[in-house]
Structures are given as structure tokens and as C-alpha cells.
Design a protein around this motif. Structure first.
Motif, PDB file in Angstrom:
ATOM      1  N   THR A 131       3.085  -3.767   3.415  1.00  0.00           N
ATOM      2  CA  THR A 131       4.532  -4.001   3.444  1.00  0.00           C
ATOM      3  C   THR A 131       5.323  -2.706   3.585  1.00  0.00           C
ATOM      4  O   THR A 131       6.174  -2.590   4.453  1.00  0.00           O
ATOM      5  CB  THR A 131       5.004  -4.779   2.206  1.00  0.00           C
ATOM      6  OG1 THR A 131       4.253  -5.981   2.111  1.00  0.00           O
ATOM      7  CG2 THR A 131       6.477  -5.137   2.305  1.00  0.00           C
ATOM      8  N   TRP A 132       5.063  -1.740   2.712  1.00  0.00           N
ATOM      9  CA  TRP A 132       5.672  -0.414   2.820  1.00  0.00           C
ATOM     10  C   TRP A 132       4.581   0.640   2.696  1.00  0.00           C
ATOM     11  O   TRP A 132       3.602   0.443   1.977  1.00  0.00           O
ATOM     12  CB  TRP A 132       6.692  -0.183   1.698  1.00  0.00           C
ATOM     13  CG  TRP A 132       7.924  -1.022   1.750  1.00  0.00           C
ATOM     14  CD1 TRP A 132       8.102  -2.246   1.191  1.00  0.00           C
ATOM     15  CD2 TRP A 132       9.168  -0.683   2.373  1.00  0.00           C
ATOM     16  NE1 TRP A 132       9.372  -2.707   1.420  1.00  0.00           N
ATOM     17  CE2 TRP A 132      10.057  -1.750   2.149  1.00  0.00           C
ATOM     18  CE3 TRP A 132       9.620   0.425   3.099  1.00  0.00           C
ATOM     19  CZ2 TRP A 132      11.363  -1.760   2.621  1.00  0.00           C
ATOM     20  CZ3 TRP A 132      10.923   0.430   3.567  1.00  0.00           C
ATOM     21  CH2 TRP A 132      11.792  -0.654   3.330  1.00  0.00           C
ATOM     22  N   ARG A 133       4.766   1.766   3.354  1.00  0.00           N
ATOM     23  CA  ARG A 133       3.889   2.923   3.160  1.00  0.00           C
ATOM     24  C   ARG A 133       4.648   3.957   2.335  1.00  0.00           C
ATOM     25  O   ARG A 133       5.750   4.381   2.700  1.00  0.00           O
ATOM     26  CB  ARG A 133       3.480   3.531   4.497  1.00  0.00           C
ATOM     27  CG  ARG A 133       2.704   4.863   4.358  1.00  0.00           C
ATOM     28  CD  ARG A 133       2.259   5.370   5.719  1.00  0.00           C
ATOM     29  NE  ARG A 133       1.169   4.537   6.227  1.00  0.00           N
ATOM     30  CZ  ARG A 133       0.889   4.386   7.520  1.00  0.00           C
ATOM     31  NH1 ARG A 133       1.660   4.988   8.429  1.00  0.00           N
ATOM     32  NH2 ARG A 133      -0.120   3.639   7.900  1.00  0.00           N
ATOM     33  N   ARG A 158      15.588   0.478   1.911  1.00  0.00           N
ATOM     34  CA  ARG A 158      14.654   1.591   1.753  1.00  0.00           C
ATOM     35  C   ARG A 158      15.197   2.604   0.732  1.00  0.00           C
ATOM     36  O   ARG A 158      14.471   3.086  -0.145  1.00  0.00           O
ATOM     37  CB  ARG A 158      14.441   2.268   3.103  1.00  0.00           C
ATOM     38  CG  ARG A 158      13.381   3.362   3.095  1.00  0.00           C
ATOM     39  CD  ARG A 158      13.541   4.341   4.267  1.00  0.00           C
ATOM     40  NE  ARG A 158      13.962   3.732   5.506  1.00  0.00           N
ATOM     41  CZ  ARG A 158      13.152   3.227   6.425  1.00  0.00           C
ATOM     42  NH1 ARG A 158      11.851   3.246   6.229  1.00  0.00           N
ATOM     43  NH2 ARG A 158      13.650   2.704   7.546  1.00  0.00           N
ATOM     44  N   LEU A 217       9.681   6.127   2.106  1.00  0.00           N
ATOM     45  CA  LEU A 217       9.000   4.881   2.465  1.00  0.00           C
ATOM     46  C   LEU A 217       9.125   4.612   3.954  1.00  0.00           C
ATOM     47  O   LEU A 217      10.167   4.878   4.567  1.00  0.00           O
ATOM     48  CB  LEU A 217       9.603   3.704   1.694  1.00  0.00           C
ATOM     49  CG  LEU A 217       9.339   3.660   0.188  1.00  0.00           C
ATOM     50  CD1 LEU A 217      10.278   2.663  -0.479  1.00  0.00           C
ATOM     51  CD2 LEU A 217       7.891   3.286  -0.115  1.00  0.00           C
ATOM     52  N   THR A 218       8.065   4.060   4.509  1.00  0.00           N
ATOM     53  CA  THR A 218       8.069   3.598   5.901  1.00  0.00           C
ATOM     54  C   THR A 218       7.717   2.115   5.908  1.00  0.00           C
ATOM     55  O   THR A 218       6.705   1.713   5.328  1.00  0.00           O
ATOM     56  CB  THR A 218       7.042   4.377   6.750  1.00  0.00           C
ATOM     57  OG1 THR A 218       7.338   5.772   6.689  1.00  0.00           O
ATOM     58  CG2 THR A 218       7.074   3.908   8.199  1.00  0.00           C
ATOM     59  N   LYS A 219       8.553   1.299   6.541  1.00  0.00           N
ATOM     60  CA  LYS A 219       8.285  -0.139   6.603  1.00  0.00           C
ATOM     61  C   LYS A 219       7.089  -0.392   7.517  1.00  0.00           C
ATOM     62  O   LYS A 219       6.873   0.324   8.493  1.00  0.00           O
ATOM     63  CB  LYS A 219       9.517  -0.882   7.121  1.00  0.00           C
ATOM     64  CG  LYS A 219       9.440  -2.391   6.952  1.00  0.00           C
ATOM     65  CD  LYS A 219       9.499  -2.813   5.487  1.00  0.00           C
ATOM     66  CE  LYS A 219       9.558  -4.328   5.337  1.00  0.00           C
ATOM     67  NZ  LYS A 219       8.278  -4.976   5.608  1.00  0.00           N
ATOM     68  N   ASP A 220       6.347  -1.443   7.222  1.00  0.00           N
ATOM     69  CA  ASP A 220       5.130  -1.724   7.982  1.00  0.00           C
ATOM     70  C   ASP A 220       5.383  -1.798   9.484  1.00  0.00           C
ATOM     71  O   ASP A 220       4.642  -1.227  10.287  1.00  0.00           O
ATOM     72  CB  ASP A 220       4.450  -2.995   7.472  1.00  0.00           C
ATOM     73  CG  ASP A 220       5.367  -4.204   7.355  1.00  0.00           C
ATOM     74  OD1 ASP A 220       6.539  -4.116   7.800  1.00  0.00           O
ATOM     75  OD2 ASP A 220       4.929  -5.234   6.811  1.00  0.00           O
ATOM     76  N   TYR A 239      14.865   1.321  -2.826  1.00  0.00           N
ATOM     77  CA  TYR A 239      13.480   1.405  -3.284  1.00  0.00           C
ATOM     78  C   TYR A 239      13.082   2.857  -3.586  1.00  0.00           C
ATOM     79  O   TYR A 239      12.421   3.140  -4.587  1.00  0.00           O
ATOM     80  CB  TYR A 239      12.531   0.819  -2.238  1.00  0.00           C
ATOM     81  CG  TYR A 239      12.471  -0.681  -2.216  1.00  0.00           C
ATOM     82  CD1 TYR A 239      12.338  -1.424  -3.376  1.00  0.00           C
ATOM     83  CD2 TYR A 239      12.525  -1.368  -1.000  1.00  0.00           C
ATOM     84  CE1 TYR A 239      12.275  -2.793  -3.347  1.00  0.00           C
ATOM     85  CE2 TYR A 239      12.457  -2.756  -0.958  1.00  0.00           C
ATOM     86  CZ  TYR A 239      12.334  -3.459  -2.135  1.00  0.00           C
ATOM     87  OH  TYR A 239      12.270  -4.828  -2.102  1.00  0.00           O
ATOM     88  N   ASN A 291       1.305  -3.025  -2.609  1.00  0.00           N
ATOM     89  CA  ASN A 291       2.653  -2.772  -2.119  1.00  0.00           C
ATOM     90  C   ASN A 291       3.325  -1.838  -3.121  1.00  0.00           C
ATOM     91  O   ASN A 291       3.459  -2.176  -4.293  1.00  0.00           O
ATOM     92  CB  ASN A 291       3.399  -4.104  -2.026  1.00  0.00           C
ATOM     93  CG  ASN A 291       4.867  -3.944  -1.674  1.00  0.00           C
ATOM     94  OD1 ASN A 291       5.358  -2.852  -1.457  1.00  0.00           O
ATOM     95  ND2 ASN A 291       5.576  -5.063  -1.631  1.00  0.00           N
TER      96      ASN A 291
END
Length: 561
Positions: A283-285, A550, A292-295, A553, A496
Motif C-alpha cells: 500500500t505504501w513504501r 501522505r 512515503l511513496t504510494k504503491d 501519514y 503496511n
């Protein structure tokens, strides 16, 4: 009898976090100010992990796995004589307890004609007054009840059905329970102390515990495939992307079901299997610098999309896969038209699960879980699930009534009875010679009387039934195969990173943002748009709320350090 235990408590509670499936990170990152509602926990404070209870001695026929997160498998069900008592004293004081509960299947009959309900009240020593709500309707009903202010003593919170309910949790609608179940306090409730650490942690919000979770495996979106078809076609278990392509397209083109029956490889565009193949983040990296990077922003997700397009062109998917309702997808799988289908272990191989139906419809059918291979022949990256399916909260109106809170938690402790106990048998199978009988080999055999079975539809609570790999009516090997799959999957799985964080933007924007990405995926896979359209979809996602989500989070993650 009491179950014997080993002399020392477990020390294996590593703090894993699970992932929300397709809507991961829906409701949980940025923090508001104010009280959590319980008085014993400050918003954003460190999570107080419930201490694990003593490790029970193995049951007859039990096979434990050394990897944390892999359930035990059982060769057989314990006989009535072997079952132990996990609750020594009735939890109730003789009064009334109200509850909002999810209805598992068909509506349950009223108390007067419901033997299970009557027996439950005797065992709990209280008048049990549940409000039973079916399926996805529980989300709307929960919000209506919260708005009314007339909250029951025990409240099913499930943000899968109602993402906005997390806003109510943050605003203090429920009692924060760390003083009651955090750390060693949970040992007052031995069965709750046996629930896995991940279910408690992943269902928490900003470090606070707001309910008793219903635990599930951390990897529970499993691709089951027709191994008998693969063998008939003379193919090996796939080891890379090319071999997966060969298998799924052969399921469509080679009619492995025989008798001229039309078959397809897949009936839906569920991307989980292919995401794992291409090592898409869960889901996120979480990057090393805390960002964070979204998938879907990753190169891995783009490669997955290109691969799914290739599968579509090759005929692996049913032509109606993009729009087909889930019930129809499942029905095609049940009638022997589909070669691979994603499902949880409980839904596939439990009593009344898909496996039994397929075996009746297609004698000789051999279903096996398939761990995705890495696209290049290496290891996959499997996204963890949350590891729980809702939790059971106590309303804030009871926060000062410690006796009532303890009574409610004792009731939860009863429902959380472990496999091998007489309470587990009652909660999950009912009353012997009414709801079930002990069949050959000692396994509970449900009655064929549908009216009697419907009494059990009100039993859906915090029981750990999905964490015990025993599947009545199936050979013991089925349980061992499920355990082996988890044994292989857990070491290559990833949580996640935002699973238990709160984001106001996620609550308000996720449905729109998810639809944007889903529409793009369908358009590219089916050829209506080129892969270059992904760039514009990413920009739209960022500008319409993705970047704000983002940021919330990332702020919440920074506070956890």
C-alpha cells in the motif's frame, strides 16, 4: 478440566503491523488534539502491548510452526473428553448486557426459539440483548446509533464498512482500554491474552486500544488454483512471470475441465497476486528518510499493470472480469469455470466453504494455495493484511464504571476461548446433538437443519477461529497445506507502514482516490488507455488529496519515533 500449560510465558511477541487490503490506509494518520476517551491513554502515546499469556501445552494432533504469525495445524478435533475449560466462572453478574453485532449469515431466530441464545445466557449468567445487523449494513447502523447517543455496552467497530467510524473513535465515542488490557493487565482475561499481538497493535489508533479485535491471519488474501487442471495440462508449478502466464492462458485456451466446458484463468482483476510477483510495496513504501511513496507511484506497480495487460491480451481473464460482481465471480469458480480465485482460508476450506462446494460440483477437483513467484524467478513481496476483522468496543459512557467494563471484557474473554476448549466448541459449533454431532474421527458435523444452524449466526464475535487450521470434513492434509503456505509466505511478507495511523483526508478522500486508480487500472489492462495514461492519473491522485494524505501519514509516523 483445566488446560495444562507450559511453565514459562511466551517471549515471541514481535510487533508486526498488517495491511489493509485494496483500501489500505483508509482511515488510519494525522492526529487531532484532545482526549482519547478513556482517561488512561494520551493521544499519540506509546502502544502498551498486551502481555501474552502462558503458552498452552500442545493439543493431541497439533502441529505448531516456529514462524511468528503461522497458525497451528490440527490432524483432528479434540474429543469431548479431551476438551478443557478455559473460563472457570460465568463472566456476568445476572443483569442485562446489550451489544451491536455483525450477523454472520442468515437472520437468527428470536430468543424464545433459539436454543443457542438461551444456553449462552446460562453460560454468561446475564440477559444477552444483541442488535444483529447483516453484512455491509452494519456501517450505516453503527453511525446512526453513535449519532443517537444510545450506545450498547458492546459495539462492533468495523471501518471496512464505515471508514468514518474512526473519526468517532478519535472524538471520544469509545473507552480507551490500555489500563484494562495493556501490558500485564490483560492477564485478568486469559483467553484475550492468547489473541495475537498483531491484532491488538493493528487495530489500535495512535497507540490507543479501543476494542477487542477478531483476529485473522496476517496473510489472508490467498490465490487458490486448480492443481488438477495444471497436472492435466502437463505444466509445472509456476516459477516466474512467464510460467504464470503460460498456466493462466492455458486454463482459458485448453479447456482443462473437459466435456467441452468453457473455462478461463481468472474472473476478476484482483491485482494482489500480480503485485506480489512484481514486489509492489504493501500500500505504501516507507522510505529511509521517513517519507512515503504510494504503491501506484512505483515502477513495480507500473510493471504489474503492463503484465496484467499482457494477460488480458492472452485471454487469461474472463471478458466480464472488470465489471462482474464478486458473487458471480465466485459462482464461476464454484461451478468449475475458473482456474484461479482469491479467498481467505476460512472462506475456502471451512465447513460450508468453497472447497466442499467445488468438490461436489467437480469430483476430483484439487485446489491448492499458490504463493506468487517473483516475476524474475526470485522471491515475491506479499502484502500483509491487517490481521483482524473489526473489533468490539465499550462506549465512553461506561468509562467510569470499572465493574461494568470488566464484565464486558469477561464476556469477550468467553467468546475468545481457544481451540480445544469446551467454550470454543460451543461458540463455534453450538450444542451437541442439536447443532452438530461428533462424526467419524471426532470432527463436529453440522446438522442439516437450516433453522437450527441459523441460531449460530449471532455468534460472530472476537473468537480466534480463523487462526486454527482445522477444517472439519476435510483431510488433515488440507490444514497442513494451509500452514505450509503461511510458513512460506510470512518471511516474504511486508506490513503496511500506516496500518494503525489516523488520517482525516483518508476518511474523506479515499473512496474517490481509490476509484480514480481502479478506473485507470481497468482502462489500461483492457486496452482502452495506454500505459502512458498512468502519469496523468498519478498527478490527479496527488492533487485531489493524495499528497495531503501522505503528509498526514508522514507527520503521524514522525510522532511515533
Amino acid at each position: 478440566m483445566r488446560q495444562p500449560t507450559t511453565s514459562s510465558p511466551t517471549s515471541r511477541r514481535t510487533l508486526l503491523a498488517g495491511a489493509l487490503g485494496l483500501g489500505a490506509g483508509l482511515t488510519l494518520a494525522a492526529c487531532g488534539s484532545g482526549s482519547s476517551g478513556g482517561g488512561g491513554h494520551t493521544t499519540g502515546a506509546a502502544f502498551r502491548t498486551p502481555q501474552a499469556g502462558p503458552v498452552p501445552s500442545p493439543m493431541p494432533g497439533e502441529h505448531r510452526d516456529p514462524i511468528h504469525g503461522v497458525p497451528a495445524a490440527y490432524d483432528r478435533y479434540p474429543s469431548a473428553a479431551e476438551q478443557f475449560t478455559s473460563v472457570a466462572k460465568a463472566p456476568g453478574h445476572g443483569g442485562t448486557m446489550t451489544a451491536l453485532m455483525q450477523l454472520a449469515t442468515t437472520p437468527a431466530p428470536g430468543r424464545g426459539s433459539n436454543r443457542w441464545w438461551q444456553e449462552l445466557e446460562k453460560r454468561l449468567n446475564l440477559n444477552w440483548r444483541p442488535t444483529l445487523v447483516g453484512g455491509s449494513d452494519i456501517g450505516d447502523r453503527a453511525q446512526t446509533i453513535i449519532a443517537s447517543g444510545d450506545m450498547p455496552d458492546l459495539f462492533n467497530v468495523n471501518h471496512y464498512f464505515s471508514p468514518a467510524i474512526d473519526r468517532s473513535v478519535k472524538q471520544g465515542a469509545f473507552t480507551e482500554l490500555s489500563d484494562h488490557v495493556g501490558g500485564s493487565a490483560i492477564l485478568d482475561y486469559p483467553n484475550l491474552a492468547r489473541l495475537p499481538d498483531w491484532a491488538w497493535r493493528n487495530s489500535s489508533i495512535d497507540g490507543g486500544i479501543f476494542g477487542v479485535p477478531r483476529p485473522t491471519p496476517l496473510v489472508n488474501n490467498v490465490a487458490f488454483y486448480r492443481q488438477d487442471w495444471r497436472k492435466k495440462l502437463g505444466l509445472d508449478v509456476p516459477r516466474d512471470a512467464d510460467e504464470v502466464y503460460a498456466l493462466l492462458t492455458a486454463f482459458t485456451k485448453s479447456s482443462p475441465a473437459g466435456n467441452g466446458k468453457k473455462t478461463w484463468g481468472l474472473s476478476d482483476l484482483n491485482s494482489g497476486f500480480f503485485a506480489a510477483m512484481h514486489r509492489v510495496p504493501s500500500t505504501w513504501r516507507l522510505n529511509r528518510d521517513g517519507t512515503l511513496t504510494k504503491d501506484h507511484e512505483t515502477d513495480e506497480w507500473e510493471a504489474m499493470l503492463v503484465y496484467m495487460r499482457k494477460l488480458w491480451v492472452g485471454g487469461a481473464f474472463h471478458p466480464d472480469a472488470p465489471t462482474m460482481p464478486w458473487d458471480q465471480q465466485r459462482q464461476l469458480f464454484l461451478n468449475g469455470s475458473i482456474g484461479m480465485h482469491a479467498e481467505g482460508f476460512n472462506g475456502m476450506v471451512s465447513v460450508g466453504g468453497d472447497l466442499g462446494v467445488i468438490q461436489r460440483n467437480s469430483p476430483g477437483a484439487d485446489l491448492q494455495p499458490m504463493l506468487p513467484p517473483g516475476f524474475d524467478g526470485g522471491k515475491p513481496l506479499v502484502a500483509q493484511d491487517t490481521g483482524y476483522w473489526g473489533y468490539y468496543s465499550i462506549p465512553a459512557k461506561l468509562r467510569g464504571n470499572k465493574d461494568k467494563i470488566r464484565e464486558v471484557l469477561r464476556v469477550c474473554d468467553y467468546f475468545a476461548a481457544p481451540f480445544g476448549s469446551s467454550e470454543y466448541t460451543f461458540v463455534n459449533y453450538g450444542i451437541n446433538d442439536h447443532h452438530f454431532t461428533y462424526g467419524k474421527g471426532g470432527a463436529p458435523v453440522p446438522t442439516t437443519n437450516a433453522a437450527r444452524l441459523s441460531e449460530l449466526s449471532m455468534a460472530y464475535m472476537c473468537q480466534p477461529s480463523e487462526l486454527n487450521f482445522f477444517f472439519a470434513g476435510q483431510p488433515a492434509q488440507v490444514a497442513k497445506d494451509a500452514q505450509t503456505f503461511l510458513h512460506d509466505a510470512m518471511p516474504v511478507s511486508e506490513p503496511n507502514p500506516v496500518v494503525n495511523l489516523y488520517s482525516e483526508t483518508a476518511i474523506s478522500k479515499t473512496p474517490v482516490l481509490k476509484q480514480l486508480v481502479d478506473d485507470l487500472m481497468v482502462a489500461v489492462v483492457t486496452g482502452r488507455k495506454p500505459i502512458s495514461a498512468l502519469a496523468e492519473a498519478r498527478r490527479a491522485w496527488k492533487s485531489q488529496g493524495g499528497d495531503q494524505m501522505r503528509a498526514e501519514y508522514e507527520k503521524a509516523l514522525a510522532k511515533k519515533k
